[in-house]
Write an enzyme that holds these catalytic residues in place. Structure first.
Site, PDB file in Angstrom:
ATOM      1  N   HIS A  87      -7.085  -6.424   1.382  1.00 27.55           N
ATOM      2  CA  HIS A  87      -6.030  -5.235   1.017  1.00 27.55           C
ATOM      3  C   HIS A  87      -4.808  -5.436   1.696  1.00 27.55           C
ATOM      4  O   HIS A  87      -5.192  -5.937   3.119  1.00 27.55           O
ATOM      5  CB  HIS A  87      -5.940  -3.942   1.202  1.00 27.55           C
ATOM      6  CG  HIS A  87      -5.170  -2.636   1.139  1.00 27.55           C
ATOM      7  ND1 HIS A  87      -4.504  -2.438  -0.086  1.00 27.55           N
ATOM      8  CD2 HIS A  87      -4.885  -1.535   1.155  1.00 27.55           C
ATOM      9  CE1 HIS A  87      -4.251  -1.638  -0.435  1.00 27.55           C
ATOM     10  NE2 HIS A  87      -4.222  -0.973   0.898  1.00 27.55           N
ATOM     11  N   LYS A  98       4.778   1.948  -2.312  1.00 25.18           N
ATOM     12  CA  LYS A  98       4.439   3.224  -3.470  1.00 25.18           C
ATOM     13  C   LYS A  98       6.189   3.348  -2.375  1.00 25.18           C
ATOM     14  O   LYS A  98       7.053   3.634  -3.789  1.00 25.18           O
ATOM     15  CB  LYS A  98       4.582   4.297  -3.019  1.00 25.18           C
ATOM     16  CG  LYS A  98       2.281   4.406  -2.998  1.00 25.18           C
ATOM     17  CD  LYS A  98       2.193   5.781  -2.503  1.00 25.18           C
ATOM     18  CE  LYS A  98      -0.233   5.627  -1.540  1.00 25.18           C
ATOM     19  NZ  LYS A  98      -0.371   4.813  -2.351  1.00 25.18           N
ATOM     20  N   TRP A 149      -9.620   1.706  -5.369  1.00 29.56           N
ATOM     21  CA  TRP A 149      -9.105   3.070  -5.144  1.00 29.56           C
ATOM     22  C   TRP A 149      -7.470   2.571  -5.682  1.00 29.56           C
ATOM     23  O   TRP A 149      -7.017   4.174  -6.041  1.00 29.56           O
ATOM     24  CB  TRP A 149      -9.021   3.347  -4.027  1.00 29.56           C
ATOM     25  CG  TRP A 149      -7.885   4.202  -2.977  1.00 29.56           C
ATOM     26  CD1 TRP A 149      -7.560   4.635  -2.653  1.00 29.56           C
ATOM     27  CD2 TRP A 149      -8.695   5.941  -3.137  1.00 29.56           C
ATOM     28  NE1 TRP A 149      -6.792   5.697  -2.018  1.00 29.56           N
ATOM     29  CE2 TRP A 149      -7.691   6.566  -2.660  1.00 29.56           C
ATOM     30  CE3 TRP A 149      -9.634   6.292  -4.498  1.00 29.56           C
ATOM     31  CZ2 TRP A 149      -7.761   7.828  -2.607  1.00 29.56           C
ATOM     32  CZ3 TRP A 149      -9.865   8.174  -3.686  1.00 29.56           C
ATOM     33  CH2 TRP A 149      -9.291   8.281  -3.162  1.00 29.56           C
ATOM     34  N   SER A 167       0.641  -1.337   0.207  1.00 33.36           N
ATOM     35  CA  SER A 167      -0.212   0.030  -0.138  1.00 33.36           C
ATOM     36  C   SER A 167       1.039   1.574   0.076  1.00 33.36           C
ATOM     37  O   SER A 167       2.291   1.295  -0.985  1.00 33.36           O
ATOM     38  CB  SER A 167      -1.420  -0.097   1.554  1.00 33.36           C
ATOM     39  OG  SER A 167      -2.482   0.218   0.922  1.00 33.36           O
ATOM     40  N   GLN A 217      -7.996   6.663  -6.824  1.00 37.81           N
ATOM     41  CA  GLN A 217      -6.777   7.579  -6.646  1.00 37.81           C
ATOM     42  C   GLN A 217      -6.287   8.610  -7.124  1.00 37.81           C
ATOM     43  O   GLN A 217      -5.468   8.015  -8.171  1.00 37.81           O
ATOM     44  CB  GLN A 217      -6.038   7.145  -5.122  1.00 37.81           C
ATOM     45  CG  GLN A 217      -5.140   8.434  -4.863  1.00 37.81           C
ATOM     46  CD  GLN A 217      -4.404   7.972  -3.461  1.00 37.81           C
ATOM     47  OE1 GLN A 217      -4.420   6.509  -3.774  1.00 37.81           O
ATOM     48  NE2 GLN A 217      -4.006   8.778  -2.393  1.00 37.81           N
ATOM     49  N   GLU A 277      -3.147  14.243   0.637  1.00 33.29           N
ATOM     50  CA  GLU A 277      -3.381  12.600   1.823  1.00 33.29           C
ATOM     51  C   GLU A 277      -2.397  12.950   2.412  1.00 33.29           C
ATOM     52  O   GLU A 277      -2.834  12.966   3.915  1.00 33.29           O
ATOM     53  CB  GLU A 277      -3.651  11.970   0.750  1.00 33.29           C
ATOM     54  CG  GLU A 277      -4.537  11.124   2.318  1.00 33.29           C
ATOM     55  CD  GLU A 277      -4.575   9.819   1.666  1.00 33.29           C
ATOM     56  OE1 GLU A 277      -4.945   9.498   0.570  1.00 33.29           O
ATOM     57  OE2 GLU A 277      -4.358   8.520   2.053  1.00 33.29           O
TER      58      GLU A 277
HETATM   59  C1  MCU Z   1      -3.091   2.078  -1.544  1.00 35.99           C
HETATM   60  O1  MCU Z   1      -2.212   2.591  -0.469  1.00 35.99           O
HETATM   61  C2  MCU Z   1      -2.738   4.203   0.523  1.00 35.99           C
HETATM   62  C3  MCU Z   1      -4.072   4.295  -0.229  1.00 35.99           C
HETATM   63  O2  MCU Z   1      -2.215   5.122  -1.550  1.00 35.99           O
HETATM   64  C4  MCU Z   1      -4.582   5.699   0.399  1.00 35.99           C
HETATM   65  O3  MCU Z   1      -5.227   7.145  -0.404  1.00 35.99           O
HETATM   66  C5  MCU Z   1      -5.210   5.479   1.504  1.00 35.99           C
HETATM   67  O4  MCU Z   1      -5.385   6.109   2.933  1.00 35.99           O
HETATM   68  O5  MCU Z   1      -4.213   4.314   2.368  1.00 35.99           O
HETATM   69  C6  MCU Z   1      -3.663   3.106   1.326  1.00 35.99           C
HETATM   70  C7  MCU Z   1      -2.932   2.385   2.448  1.00 35.99           C
HETATM   71  O6  MCU Z   1      -1.374   2.775   2.398  1.00 35.99           O
HETATM   72  O7  MCU Z   1      -3.212   1.762   2.900  1.00 35.99           O
HETATM   73  C8  MCU Z   1      -2.614   0.588   4.229  1.00 35.99           C
END
Ligand code: MCU
Length: 391
Positions: free
Chosen positions: A341, A212, A305, A208, A254, A262
């Site tokens: 996720h 990145k 997302w 997540s 996103q 964010e």
């Molecule tokens: C996919 O990673 C992120 C996402 O980019 C954000 O918008 C969301 O708030 O959180 C995701 C994440 O890190 O989930 C654990």
């Protein structure tokens, strides 16, 4: 503007000292300004910013240097070179690393969980904690990336050990600060054979937001043997342009416009591009291109997302770069839906095993044609270039 090499023409002519590109590599001309012409298609990885074609693998290395410079200038912020001193000590299961620059020092530790037996072992650096299964035979290095660059919303801009060393006004986004930490871990592993890890067989993973980060680290730290970004979505495996086109079709996805508000994953420099991604000089197929020819398995989910069409098509475009380099099997894309996720599903296991076997365990392993995602998500829709065969 490009730096150029001015050769003295006549022995008797006294010319000003040659202006030689010193920033990254004397063999490459790396510009400091980048095109900002609107281009809704994914930029051509095989054309230098000055319009020249990339025809050889050596030229592609130079192309990657200018792509990295553009990404740092527009999205990531500056990725600093190795600090003047990096000192490391290994004790128990902890590797302590102190970096010193300009009279300031910062220290952080990573924990190393090793297989039994004698090393040196390959290892996977996990942001936070691994959310992929790490197989027997591979060590896990747990990296508290949040200590290096905080990621708790806009107020964490410029906070963390990276910023203690380089100043809170440094342009790096959190993903770049974390990549700097990964670079120091490799320095420490190289300098500390007693830690029992082979620094040439190190992978990096995170899921997540940390996915990145793992992707950016694999791109910026060229000593990483295998990148394993998991469910990174926007800002990782997704292309900004494709995510915008999906958003325009009504998807809950996103985008760059949302992400800059964010959190601080990207440099403040990215704010200027957030609502006009089509003017970026690069896109994230080229983030994969920066990892090439090293190993890269991009693991994705089909959560709206994250942008399953965007990640799939973007990474298919990335695989065209590997193909042009003659190593299509060094990159795979495995997308799968119907799981929570960051909970790694069993139907991605064989893809992961194949990549770890090949790039970390030095085994013969078939990583050919791993390209799985929603049908219809193809690179062709988003590109107007044909990959050459680089000589
Ligand atoms: C996919 O990673 C992120 C996402 O980019 C954000 O918008 C969301 O708030 O959180 C995701 C994440 O890190 O989930 C654990």
């Amino acid at each position: 503007m490009k730096y150029s090499i001015i050769l003295p023409l006549l022995a008797t002519t006294v010319l000003a000292a040659p202006v030689v590109e010193k920033r990254q590599d004397a063999a490459c001309n790396v510009p400091t300004t980048f095109p900002s012409t609107t281009n809704a298609k994914l930029p051509n990885p095989f054309k230098f910013f000055d319009g020249k074609a990339v025809t050889t693998k050596a030229e592609f290395e130079c192309r990657n240097k200018e792509v990295s410079a553009a990404l740092q200038a527009q999205e990531l912020g500056d990725f600093p070179k190795k600090p003047s001193t990096v000192a490391a000590t290994f004790s128990g299961s902890s590797l302590a690393i102190t970096s010193t620059e300009g009279g300031k020092s910062v220290s952080f530790s990573v924990s190393i969980k090793k297989p039994s037996g004698n090393g040196p072992f390959p290892a996977i650096i996990a942001y936070g904690a691994p959310s992929i299964p790490v197989p027997a035979g591979v060590a896990t290095i747990t990296f508290s990336n949040d200590d290096i660059g905080q990621q708790s919303g806009g107020s964490s801009r410029g906070k963390g050990k990276f910023f203690d060393l380089y100043g809170s006004g440094h342009s790096a986004g959190a993903t770049t600060a974390w990549a700097w930490g990964v670079d120091r871990i490799i320095d420490a592993l190289e300098a500390t054979p007693g830690a029992g890890i082979d620094p040439k067989r190190v992978g990096v993973t995170g899921c997540s937001r940390n996915g990145k980060g793992a992707f950016v680290a694999a791109a910026l730290v060229n000593r990483i043997a295998l990148g394993l970004p998991q469910e990174s979505g926007s800002g990782g495996a997704a292309c900004w342009r494709i995510s915008d086109s999906e958003k325009a079709k009504g998807k809950n996805i996103q985008t760059s416009g949302q992400i800059v508000g964010e959190n601080v994953w990207f440099s403040a420099k990215f704010n200027a591009f957030s609502t006009k991604s089509s003017t970026l000089a690069t896109d994230h197929h080229q983030l994969a291109g920066l990892v090439a020819p090293r190993g890269l398995l991009v693991i994705e989910n089909e959560i709206d997302w994250l942008g399953p069409v965007s990640t799939t098509a973007c990474m298919k475009a990335g695989r065209l770069i590997y193909k042009a380099l003659g190593v299509p099997d060094n990159m795979g894309f495995t997308g799968a839906g119907n799981h929570n996720h960051c909970s790694f599903p069993s139907n991605q296991q064989s893809d992961l095993t194949a990549f770890i076997n090949k790039f970390l365990l030095n085994q013969d392993s078939n990583t050919a044609n791993i390209e799985k995602g929603p049908s219809g998500a193809d690179a062709a829709t988003y590109i107007d270039w044909t990959p050459p065969t680089l000589t």
